[in-house]
Design an enzyme around this catalytic site. Structure first.
Site, PDB file in Angstrom:
ATOM      1  N   LYS A  51     -30.283 -27.864   2.562  1.00 52.02           N
ATOM      2  CA  LYS A  51     -31.344 -27.129   3.255  1.00 52.02           C
ATOM      3  C   LYS A  51     -31.415 -25.688   2.757  1.00 52.02           C
ATOM      4  CE  LYS A  51     -30.960 -30.197   7.175  1.00 52.02           C
ATOM      5  NZ  LYS A  51     -30.333 -30.517   8.470  1.00 52.02           N
ATOM      6  N   GLN A  95     -26.664 -27.544  12.764  1.00 52.53           N
ATOM      7  CA  GLN A  95     -26.461 -28.866  12.174  1.00 52.53           C
ATOM      8  C   GLN A  95     -25.724 -29.776  13.162  1.00 52.53           C
ATOM      9  OE1 GLN A  95     -27.664 -29.919   9.114  1.00 52.53           O
ATOM     10  NE2 GLN A  95     -26.959 -31.932   9.776  1.00 52.53           N
ATOM     11  N   ASP A 118     -36.211 -27.413  14.459  1.00 57.03           N
ATOM     12  CA  ASP A 118     -35.920 -28.852  14.561  1.00 57.03           C
ATOM     13  C   ASP A 118     -36.815 -29.511  15.614  1.00 57.03           C
ATOM     14  OD1 ASP A 118     -34.054 -29.900  12.808  1.00 57.03           O
ATOM     15  OD2 ASP A 118     -32.328 -29.192  13.959  1.00 57.03           O
TER      16      ASP A 118
END
Ligand code: NDP
Length: 294
Positions: A51, A95, A118
């Site tokens: 990412k 994460q 997200d």
């Protein structure tokens, strides 16, 4: 049968995101994504570094914070608070999964909803369900874009989503049956307690497989000409070697399906591209800059 080339569609989106970065930079905003890792899982470490590389490629500033996996949970909550308060950070991604002694729900609630790229904060989940999403979660959004790229008209189509997780199955179903673009499908959600899964998948125009079970969707479960989106990423041993396979028996299903996503090179690159999309969207919203989102 057509292969839906996720890498190509993702490359187009990344190029559009790079244009948005330019517009933002001209307006004095340097979009930045913070990734936070509190885990010793090598796969999570790989995901985070991918990412960060993706950010660099399109000109988004990547900020990474490692929290020692043995540290008290409060250290992670404090890190999130600091990033929430930092005006130079526009998107925050913690994460998952985090270590066991951390309360995952508290983590999801702690990220500022305006920076929750997200799309997992309860406020953003609620907005998605209400049909007014702020950030579409990356994998479901990527799936919608792949269907669009494959020329699939979801309106009135029968869609079957296999899997009901909070990150893939549920939000994908919400987008597919929702009133927005790429929605209006008659959508069924199947899971591990579904009786006769094949009966559902066989009547589908669109099958989204997100169960995490290697190659469970076989040719006899798919109708002629259906579009099959394979979300699964499963590592298996084949001929003594470790390899990646999806939730769909690709070789078997490709003769029956009208279009199918490969693994790798299907949904995976789209998930990564949509994170970049959400980050420039977040930066633009926070600073009131008009960008031409791809
Ligand atoms: P979860 O394990 O959280 O959810 C799996 C879902 O599948 C559950 O709802 C489960 O049902 C259902 N399920 C499991 N076995 C069966 C079965 N035999 N028949 C029907 N349904 C079943 O997984 P995720 O949603 O997080 O991920 C799914 C897959 O997608 C994984 O392989 C993951 O690695 C991959 N993934 C890929 C991404 C990408 O970018 N390509 C992004 C995210 C995930 P129940 O609820 O009853 O337990």
């Amino acid at each position: 049968m057509t292969d839906i080339d996720g890498s190509a569609v993702a490359a187009e989106i990344r190029s559009g995101v790079a244009n948005c970065v330019e517009t933002l930079t001209e307006a004095g905003v340097e979009p930045a994504l913070a990734t936070v890792l509190m885990s010793d899982d090598p796969a999570s470490e790989t995901y985070v570094s991918m990412k960060q590389n993706d950010c660099e490629e399109v000109g988004i500033e990547g900020v990474h914070v490692d929290v020692d996996s043995e540290a008290p949970a409060a250290e992670l909550y404090d890190t999130i608070d600091e990033l929430n308060a930092d005006d130079g950070v526009h998107g925050i991604l913690v994460q998952m999964p985090v270590v066991d002694h951390v309360d995952t729900r508290r983590v999801l609630r702690s990220v500022d909803p305006a920076k929750d790229v997200d799309g997992f904060h309860p406020e953003n989940v609620g907005r998605l369900v209400a049909g007014n999403p702020r950030f579409k979660p990356c994998t479901p959004h990527g799936i919608q874009r792949l269907l669009d790229a494959a020329g699939v008209d979801t309106e009135g189509a029968e869609a079957v989503v296999v899997g009901r997780s909070d990150i893939v199955g549920k939000p994908t179903a919400n987008l597919l049956f929702g009133r927005g673009e790429g929605g209006h499908a008659t959508t069924t959600v199947c899971h591990s307690r579904t009786e006769d899964l094949a009966e559902h998948t066989r009547r589908a125009d669109v099958v989204v497989a997100a169960a995490g079970v290697p190659e469970m969707i076989t040719a006899d479960m798919v109708s002629e000409g259906a579009t099959v989106i394979d979300v699964g990423i499963n590592r298996v041993e084949r001929d003594g070697e470790s390899t990646l396979v999806g939730d769909v028996d690709y070789e078997g299903v490709r003769d029956t399906a009208g279009a199918i996503t490969p693994v790798p090179g299907g949904v995976g690159p789209m998930t990564r591209a949509m994170l970049l999309y959400n980050t420039v969207n977040a930066a633009a919203e926070q600073h009131g800059v008009d960008v031409d989102l791809p």
